[in-house]
Design a protein around this motif. Structure first.
Motif, mmCIF file in Angstrom:
data_model
loop_
_atom_site.group_PDB
_atom_site.id
_atom_site.type_symbol
_atom_site.label_atom_id
_atom_site.label_comp_id
_atom_site.label_asym_id
_atom_site.label_seq_id
_atom_site.Cartn_x
_atom_site.Cartn_y
_atom_site.Cartn_z
ATOM 1 N N VAL A 100 96.797 6.920 44.849
ATOM 2 C CA VAL A 100 97.014 7.708 46.058
ATOM 3 C C VAL A 100 95.650 8.110 46.609
ATOM 4 O O VAL A 100 94.818 8.655 45.887
ATOM 5 C CB VAL A 100 97.871 8.954 45.751
ATOM 6 N N ASP A 101 95.416 7.837 47.879
ATOM 7 C CA ASP A 101 94.122 8.126 48.491
ATOM 8 C C ASP A 101 93.896 9.632 48.615
ATOM 9 O O ASP A 101 94.776 10.366 49.075
ATOM 10 C CB ASP A 101 94.031 7.499 49.886
ATOM 11 N N GLY A 102 92.716 10.084 48.204
ATOM 12 C CA GLY A 102 92.321 11.478 48.342
ATOM 13 C C GLY A 102 92.950 12.434 47.354
ATOM 14 O O GLY A 102 92.729 13.637 47.440
ATOM 15 N N ALA A 103 93.725 11.938 46.417
ATOM 16 C CA ALA A 103 94.381 12.815 45.446
ATOM 17 C C ALA A 103 93.527 12.912 44.189
ATOM 18 O O ALA A 103 92.901 11.950 43.765
ATOM 19 C CB ALA A 103 95.757 12.277 45.096
ATOM 20 N N GLU B 95 109.016 15.011 48.295
ATOM 21 C CA GLU B 95 108.208 14.100 49.107
ATOM 22 C C GLU B 95 107.306 13.312 48.165
ATOM 23 O O GLU B 95 106.340 13.841 47.634
ATOM 24 C CB GLU B 95 107.366 14.894 50.105
ATOM 25 N N VAL B 96 107.647 12.049 47.954
ATOM 26 C CA VAL B 96 106.983 11.234 46.956
ATOM 27 C C VAL B 96 105.990 10.300 47.628
ATOM 28 O O VAL B 96 106.321 9.618 48.590
ATOM 29 C CB VAL B 96 108.009 10.417 46.139
ATOM 30 N N LYS B 97 104.766 10.292 47.115
ATOM 31 C CA LYS B 97 103.746 9.335 47.550
ATOM 32 C C LYS B 97 103.432 8.435 46.372
ATOM 33 O O LYS B 97 103.045 8.911 45.304
ATOM 34 C CB LYS B 97 102.465 10.055 47.975
ATOM 35 N N VAL B 98 103.571 7.138 46.582
ATOM 36 C CA VAL B 98 103.278 6.169 45.536
ATOM 37 C C VAL B 98 102.020 5.427 45.936
ATOM 38 O O VAL B 98 101.908 4.930 47.061
ATOM 39 C CB VAL B 98 104.447 5.182 45.338
ATOM 40 N N VAL C 100 95.170 9.043 40.531
ATOM 41 C CA VAL C 100 96.526 9.560 40.678
ATOM 42 C C VAL C 100 97.409 8.408 41.147
ATOM 43 O O VAL C 100 97.176 7.828 42.209
ATOM 44 C CB VAL C 100 96.563 10.729 41.676
ATOM 45 N N LEU C 101 98.426 8.084 40.351
ATOM 46 C CA LEU C 101 99.281 6.944 40.655
ATOM 47 C C LEU C 101 100.498 7.330 41.476
ATOM 48 O O LEU C 101 101.011 6.517 42.249
ATOM 49 C CB LEU C 101 99.732 6.277 39.354
ATOM 50 N N LEU C 102 100.978 8.565 41.327
ATOM 51 C CA LEU C 102 102.164 9.027 42.047
ATOM 52 C C LEU C 102 102.045 10.525 42.239
ATOM 53 O O LEU C 102 101.565 11.233 41.355
ATOM 54 C CB LEU C 102 103.434 8.708 41.232
ATOM 55 N N LYS D 293 91.847 19.028 24.542
ATOM 56 C CA LYS D 293 92.919 19.803 25.158
ATOM 57 C C LYS D 293 92.432 20.314 26.504
ATOM 58 O O LYS D 293 91.432 21.028 26.574
ATOM 59 C CB LYS D 293 93.306 20.967 24.252
ATOM 60 N N VAL D 294 93.140 19.938 27.584
ATOM 61 C CA VAL D 294 92.768 20.380 28.926
ATOM 62 C C VAL D 294 93.960 21.101 29.552
ATOM 63 O O VAL D 294 95.109 20.823 29.235
ATOM 64 C CB VAL D 294 92.333 19.200 29.828
ATOM 65 N N VAL D 295 93.663 22.052 30.428
ATOM 66 C CA VAL D 295 94.694 22.754 31.185
ATOM 67 C C VAL D 295 94.504 22.394 32.655
ATOM 68 O O VAL D 295 93.387 22.350 33.171
ATOM 69 C CB VAL D 295 94.621 24.283 30.947
ATOM 70 N N ILE D 296 95.617 22.095 33.327
ATOM 71 C CA ILE D 296 95.597 21.680 34.725
ATOM 72 C C ILE D 296 95.422 22.925 35.593
ATOM 73 O O ILE D 296 96.247 23.820 35.575
ATOM 74 C CB ILE D 296 96.887 20.947 35.120
ATOM 75 N N LYS D 297 94.317 22.968 36.350
ATOM 76 C CA LYS D 297 94.047 24.120 37.209
ATOM 77 C C LYS D 297 94.482 23.897 38.643
ATOM 78 O O LYS D 297 94.972 24.816 39.292
ATOM 79 C CB LYS D 297 92.543 24.445 37.194
ATOM 80 N N ASP D 298 94.322 22.679 39.164
ATOM 81 C CA ASP D 298 94.641 22.426 40.572
ATOM 82 C C ASP D 298 95.010 20.980 40.751
ATOM 83 O O ASP D 298 94.446 20.095 40.094
ATOM 84 C CB ASP D 298 93.450 22.790 41.457
ATOM 85 N N ILE D 299 95.968 20.734 41.636
ATOM 86 C CA ILE D 299 96.365 19.381 41.998
ATOM 87 C C ILE D 299 96.209 19.248 43.505
ATOM 88 O O ILE D 299 96.796 20.012 44.268
ATOM 89 C CB ILE D 299 97.828 19.096 41.582
ATOM 90 N N GLN D 300 95.391 18.302 43.917
ATOM 91 C CA GLN D 300 95.164 18.051 45.339
ATOM 92 C C GLN D 300 95.711 16.678 45.674
ATOM 93 O O GLN D 300 95.185 15.673 45.229
ATOM 94 C CB GLN D 300 93.675 18.120 45.664
ATOM 95 N N ALA D 301 96.829 16.662 46.416
ATOM 96 C CA ALA D 301 97.460 15.389 46.734
ATOM 97 C C ALA D 301 97.575 15.228 48.240
ATOM 98 O O ALA D 301 98.029 16.067 48.934
ATOM 99 C CB ALA D 301 98.831 15.293 46.096
#
Length: 106
Positions: A56-59, A48-51, A40-42, A98-106
């Motif tokens: 990004v650590d742990g994302a 609230e933006v993390k670059v 994850v780059l951003l 083709k993939v569907v995004i189920k969860d984003i952990q940032a």
């Protein structure tokens, strides 16, 4: 919330419950499988933006494979050298997953 994730050398904007067409992930990935991408780059969480530097650590992004093999549009490759009687027409259809995004952990 959205993230910019790198998958096989390409960058995608990923949001929850959206579809992505990524390069073919291989024969070992079947429909219904869960795939995780951790480059994850951003990450943007309501302003609230993390670059990352570079990531990004742990994302990570958790996806479910909707279709394992999808053919893209046909691409025509035409080569020509004028005045030399040289013409070659070739084409191919790229494979995608083709993939569907189920969860984003940032």
């Amino acid at each position: 919330m959205y993230v910019i994730v790198e998958i096989q050398g390409q960058q995608f904007k990923a949001e929850k419950d959206r579809f992505l067409y990524v390069h073919y992930l291989g024969e070992n990935v079947k429909e219904g499988d869960t795939v995780e991408f951790d480059r994850v780059l951003l990450a943007d969480n309501d302003g609230e933006v993390k670059v990352g530097a570079p990531v990004v650590d742990g994302a990570k992004v958790v996806c479910e494979v909707a279709e394992s093999l999808v053919k893209g549009d046909k691409v025509i490759v035409f080569k020509k050298k004028r005045r030399n009687d040289y013409r070659r027409k070739n084409g191919h259809r790229q494979y995608f997953t083709k993939v569907v995004i189920k969860d984003i952990q940032a």
